[in-house]
Design a protein around this motif. Sequence first.
Motif, PDB file in Angstrom:
ATOM      1  N   UNK A 102      72.410  18.668  18.410  1.00 23.28           N
ATOM      2  CA  UNK A 102      71.744  19.687  17.827  1.00 23.28           C
ATOM      3  C   UNK A 102      71.521  19.597  16.133  1.00 23.28           C
ATOM      4  N   UNK A 103      72.313  18.435  15.809  1.00 21.80           N
ATOM      5  CA  UNK A 103      72.049  19.010  13.758  1.00 21.80           C
ATOM      6  C   UNK A 103      71.025  17.319  13.321  1.00 21.80           C
ATOM      7  N   UNK A 104      70.523  17.469  13.919  1.00 23.22           N
ATOM      8  CA  UNK A 104      69.271  16.783  14.136  1.00 23.22           C
ATOM      9  C   UNK A 104      69.284  15.971  12.372  1.00 23.22           C
ATOM     10  N   UNK A 105      68.941  17.563  12.492  1.00 21.58           N
ATOM     11  CA  UNK A 105      68.287  16.860  10.468  1.00 21.58           C
ATOM     12  C   UNK A 105      69.565  17.072   9.883  1.00 21.58           C
ATOM     13  N   UNK A 106      71.225  16.895   9.670  1.00 18.40           N
ATOM     14  CA  UNK A 106      71.984  16.858   9.190  1.00 18.40           C
ATOM     15  C   UNK A 106      71.923  15.020   9.631  1.00 18.40           C
ATOM     16  N   UNK A 107      71.734  14.761  10.529  1.00 19.87           N
ATOM     17  CA  UNK A 107      71.898  12.606  10.839  1.00 19.87           C
ATOM     18  C   UNK A 107      70.733  12.822  10.530  1.00 19.87           C
ATOM     19  N   UNK A 108      69.618  12.924  10.141  1.00 21.82           N
ATOM     20  CA  UNK A 108      68.339  12.217   9.347  1.00 21.82           C
ATOM     21  C   UNK A 108      68.661  12.521   8.074  1.00 21.82           C
ATOM     22  N   UNK A 109      69.131  13.293   7.354  1.00 21.21           N
ATOM     23  CA  UNK A 109      70.312  13.324   5.916  1.00 21.21           C
ATOM     24  C   UNK A 109      71.238  12.391   5.348  1.00 21.21           C
ATOM     25  N   UNK A 110      72.318  11.589   6.817  1.00 22.61           N
ATOM     26  CA  UNK A 110      73.236  10.504   6.860  1.00 22.61           C
ATOM     27  C   UNK A 110      72.664   9.233   6.849  1.00 22.61           C
ATOM     28  N   UNK A 157      68.978  17.541  -3.604  1.00 23.14           N
ATOM     29  CA  UNK A 157      68.763  17.141  -2.538  1.00 23.14           C
ATOM     30  C   UNK A 157      68.746  17.007  -1.440  1.00 23.14           C
ATOM     31  N   UNK A 158      68.081  17.772  -0.016  1.00 19.97           N
ATOM     32  CA  UNK A 158      68.771  16.653   1.224  1.00 19.97           C
ATOM     33  C   UNK A 158      67.987  15.376   0.869  1.00 19.97           C
ATOM     34  N   UNK A 159      68.776  14.599   1.411  1.00 23.00           N
ATOM     35  CA  UNK A 159      68.367  12.606   1.580  1.00 23.00           C
ATOM     36  C   UNK A 159      66.824  12.325   2.344  1.00 23.00           C
TER      37      UNK A 159
END
Length: 274
Positions: A102-110, A157-159
């Motif tokens: 559900x949080x693919x954007x967050x995982x992309x930041x990680x 800024x998001x990673x």
Amino acid sequence: MEQFSSLQEELMPYFVEYGLELIGAIAILIVGLVAAKWLGQRIERYMDKSERFDPTITPLFVKATKILIIAVTILAVLNKFGVETASLIAVLGTIGLAIGLALQGTLSNIASGIMLFMLRPFNVGDAVDIGSTSGVVDEIGLFVTEMHTFDNIAITMPNSKVWGTEIRNYSRNDKRRVDMEFGIAYDDDMDKAMNIVNEVLAADDRVLDEPEPLVAVSNLGDSAVGIRVRPWTETPNAWPLRYALTKRIKERFDEEDISFPFPQRDVHLFQDNG
């Protein structure tokens, strides 16, 4: 009264048993939180003093240590109440997978944060351009990169955005070339103007001998002859040198009657005899 005494006698073992368990769990929780804070501070002080560790990784390492200790503490507290931690870990893993989808954007930041730590396109304190944003890096986290602009405005800024765009690092290389352009009038002596510029460069200790500075005629404009000046200097001196040379060259040109022409056009008027 007798009923109350009987009930008290029946419940007292439970109060003693679970009360001690509760006190033990609270004690474990307090010890864990205190230990996480204390160890995080010790690690931060040690890494700041040691030259072997880059300041870029210190905040991430401290946060990871605290999270790990707190996670172990919570599992120990749950185990104190008889919760099967193995089953709990499996459930949490399943929940984590669902949340991850559900949080693919967050995982992309990680993932982007990990790549930034591995490949190190910049460090804390570096002056950089990230896309259209310019500033100095303050912290690189797992999710975001924090920096401030040169006029001291904070930016987060998001990673994924940092990793997915062009990065220019002004601090990485030891030497910088300072590019400047001056215009002189067509009536002025080009060789004289270039000799003056070379004298100004030679008089400034911040200008490096190697690579050799470039002073050359760059173009013939509409109203001026372009003189290109490209000295090299150590990176911290780049902007102070630019400002100083601009001022000094202007002063020397004024002293030697070398002019800076204004843009001009020749207008020809034709009279219509008809």
